[in-house]
Design a protein around this motif. Structure first.
Motif, PDB file in Angstrom:
ATOM      1  N   GLU A   1       0.816  -1.214   0.000  1.00 47.23           N
ATOM      2  CA  GLU A   1       0.000   0.000   0.000  1.00 47.23           C
ATOM      3  C   GLU A   1       0.849   1.264   0.000  1.00 47.23           C
ATOM      4  OE1 GLU A   1      -3.826   1.339  -0.318  1.00 47.23           O
ATOM      5  OE2 GLU A   1      -3.314  -0.724   0.144  1.00 47.23           O
TER       6      GLU A   1
ATOM      7  N   THR B   1       0.363   5.616   0.105  1.00 45.72           N
ATOM      8  CA  THR B   1      -0.586   6.687   0.355  1.00 45.72           C
ATOM      9  C   THR B   1      -0.171   7.941  -0.404  1.00 45.72           C
ATOM     10  OG1 THR B   1       0.595   7.550   2.281  1.00 45.72           O
ATOM     11  CG2 THR B   1      -0.989   5.758   2.660  1.00 45.72           C
TER      12      THR B   1
ATOM     13  N   SER C   1       2.255  10.478   9.739  1.00 46.25           N
ATOM     14  CA  SER C   1       1.064   9.706   9.387  1.00 46.25           C
ATOM     15  C   SER C   1       0.257   9.374  10.640  1.00 46.25           C
ATOM     16  CB  SER C   1       1.460   8.415   8.658  1.00 46.25           C
ATOM     17  OG  SER C   1       2.071   8.712   7.420  1.00 46.25           O
TER      18      SER C   1
ATOM     19  N   ASP D   1      -4.038   6.936   7.934  1.00 45.21           N
ATOM     20  CA  ASP D   1      -2.723   6.815   7.299  1.00 45.21           C
ATOM     21  C   ASP D   1      -1.770   5.981   8.146  1.00 45.21           C
ATOM     22  OD1 ASP D   1      -2.942   8.090   4.841  1.00 45.21           O
ATOM     23  OD2 ASP D   1      -2.608  10.080   5.704  1.00 45.21           O
TER      24      ASP D   1
ATOM     25  N   ARG E   1     -11.779   5.560   4.932  1.00 49.09           N
ATOM     26  CA  ARG E   1     -11.068   5.764   3.667  1.00 49.09           C
ATOM     27  C   ARG E   1     -11.861   5.043   2.584  1.00 49.09           C
ATOM     28  NH1 ARG E   1      -4.839   6.488   3.293  1.00 49.09           N
ATOM     29  NH2 ARG E   1      -5.705   8.508   3.909  1.00 49.09           N
TER      30      ARG E   1
ATOM     31  N   ASN F   1      -8.325   4.066  -1.813  1.00 48.65           N
ATOM     32  CA  ASN F   1      -6.892   4.361  -1.864  1.00 48.65           C
ATOM     33  C   ASN F   1      -6.288   3.515  -2.977  1.00 48.65           C
ATOM     34  OD1 ASN F   1      -4.510   5.501   0.310  1.00 48.65           O
ATOM     35  ND2 ASN F   1      -3.884   4.110  -1.289  1.00 48.65           N
TER      36      ASN F   1
ATOM     37  N   ALA G   1      -6.354   9.190  -2.677  1.00 54.08           N
ATOM     38  CA  ALA G   1      -7.206   8.667  -1.612  1.00 54.08           C
ATOM     39  C   ALA G   1      -8.369   9.628  -1.369  1.00 54.08           C
ATOM     40  CB  ALA G   1      -6.412   8.473  -0.328  1.00 54.08           C
TER      41      ALA G   1
ATOM     42  N   ASP H   1     -11.127  10.338   1.788  1.00 54.10           N
ATOM     43  CA  ASP H   1     -11.426  10.030   3.179  1.00 54.10           C
ATOM     44  C   ASP H   1     -12.630  10.819   3.680  1.00 54.10           C
ATOM     45  OD1 ASP H   1      -9.122   8.553   3.085  1.00 54.10           O
ATOM     46  OD2 ASP H   1      -7.929   9.955   4.258  1.00 54.10           O
TER      47      ASP H   1
END
Length: 421
Positions: free
Chosen positions: A32, A34, A48, A52, A72, A75, A416, A418
């Protein structure tokens, strides 16, 4: 003979690419990423928090939050890079009539140990953070391949100046799957008067596909009666497996507004591949091939398939150490990272990164960062977003070996969306 050698060179190149692509092309997907990380060139871990933190360092889930819950919605992150060519090179040489200077420049841009290709990506949806806990699921993948530089030399120059060739420096490996994880962080004590936070991510890992080329090799010789050569490779694939992933993290506020962060990523990341396992062996031989007798009867090929026992394979361990500072609307951070193996998106070459985020007008984050070392040598990150009430949209890119997208040798990107409550 030179014309025929160019055809054979193209055949070897195609074969080499097939061997590598068997591992790299199936699911060019990575762990992953971000938008905060991409926009700050990989230096964001100590900054973060909230959802995050579940992806960067679960220990920081224990830090006091301004919202009770985050969702979220989406992402997505991806990367693609190589160690030889940039977008500018592609535009310059694609479809052009190459002169000797162009050919020399192309060969010189490829390291002696071969042209390496690195691809990856990840995607998650509906990741949640409630208090100090986070639940998240994501698809992931990673791939790496390498092509022998001599294959490129043969395609460009033919066999006129060099009669004998050996290709043994190509390889490829890739895996893809999905993971469902639970992350938690909390305060665990004090050190020198400072609060210490610890966290973990525990994940079930499901492997969907794995491929690896083993011992690809080829020889080519120009003789009086024509061309003689041979090639062989073993390609192992698997179509299913189950495993476990564990990440561990620590964090502390060393001084007011200064956060130190440590994460051990993929402390355990292993998939026990036990379904659809096959090893295909490819053999090709030819002798006395010329322009006049170039037909299939002179090419002897053989393919065999065998089963093999179950095996375990996953992503390499990665160590990350970060430091971040928050002051009003500006945040700065630095990070050191290194993997313990050169495979599947990891490198034992350390990387040092630094970045800054400025929150303009209270709703427009502006980010940039620079990284040195790692697989790219150096990289620059750019990012921004739009924060309107409980909704936040963020996007970031990281460019290898350049400042702008059009000149880099690779690029990573993430976005992303959120909601915070």
């Amino acid at each position: 003979m030179t014309h025929n050698m160019r055809l054979c060179g193209l055949a070897w190149l195609t074969g080499g690419c097939v061997i590598v692509a068997a591992a790299c092309g199936s699911r060019a997907a990575a762990t992953e990423m971000t938008p905060l990380s991409a926009g700050m060139a990989g230096s964001s871990m100590a900054l973060s928090f909230g959802v995050d933190a579940a992806f960067d360092n679960p220990a920081q889930l224990g830090w006091p939050q301004t919202s009770r819950m985050q969702l979220r919605l989406l992402n997505i992150g991806a990367r693609l890079s190589n160690n030889g060519f940039g977008w500018g090179d592609y535009r310059r040489y694609n479809g052009a009539n190459l002169n000797e200077q162009d050919k020399a420049a192309i060969v010189a841009s490829i390291p002696s140990d071969g042209l390496s290709l690195d691809a990856g990506g990840g995607a998650s949806a509906m990741a949640t953070r409630v208090g100090r806990w986070s639940v998240h699921a994501s698809a992931f993948g990673a791939a790496r391949g390498r092509l022998d530089r001599q294959i490129v030399e043969l395609v460009l120059y033919g066999n006129a100046a060099r009669p004998d060739w050996t290709f043994a420096n190509s390889e490829g490996e890739a895996l893809a799957g999905w993971t469902a994880g639970l992350s938690h962080g909390r305060a665990v004590g004090h050190l020198l008067g400072r609060q210490i936070y610890a966290g973990f991510t525990l994940a079930y890992v499901r492997g969907l596909y794995y491929a690896r080329s083993e011992n690809p090799r080829a020889t080519l010789s120009t003789q009086a009666n024509g061309l003689t050569g041979a090639a062989a490779a073993d390609v192992t694939t698997a179509t299913g497996g189950d495993g476990l992933g564990i990440d561990l993290g620590l964090a502390t506020e060393m001084w007011p507004h200064w956060m130190a962060s440590l994460k051990l990523e993929n402390v355990i990341h292993t998939i026990h591949w036990n379904r659809g396992i096959q090893t295909r062996r490819y053999d090709l031989n030819f002798e006395g091939v010329t322009v006049d007798n170039y037909d299939d009867s002179l090419w002897v090929s053989h393919e065999s398939v065998s089963t093999r026992p179950a095996f375990s394979r996953g992503l390499p361990i990665r160590v990350r150490l970060g430091l971040g500072h928050t002051a009003a609307c500006v945040r700065v951070a630095g990070e050191f990272s290194v993997s313990l193996a050169n495979r599947l998106g990891g490198t034992t070459t350390p990387e040092i990164a630094g970045g800054i985020e400025y929150l303009a007008a209270g709703f427009l984050p502006l980010r940039t960062g620079v990284a040195l070392g790692g697989t790219s040598g150096y990289a620059v990150g750019w990012g921004t977003g739009l924060w309107l009430g409980p909704a936040r949209f963020d996007i970031g890119v990281r460019i290898d070996k350049a400042i702008w997208i059009g000149h880099g040798r690779g690029m990573s990107g993430a976005l992303a969306l959120d909601l915070a409550f």
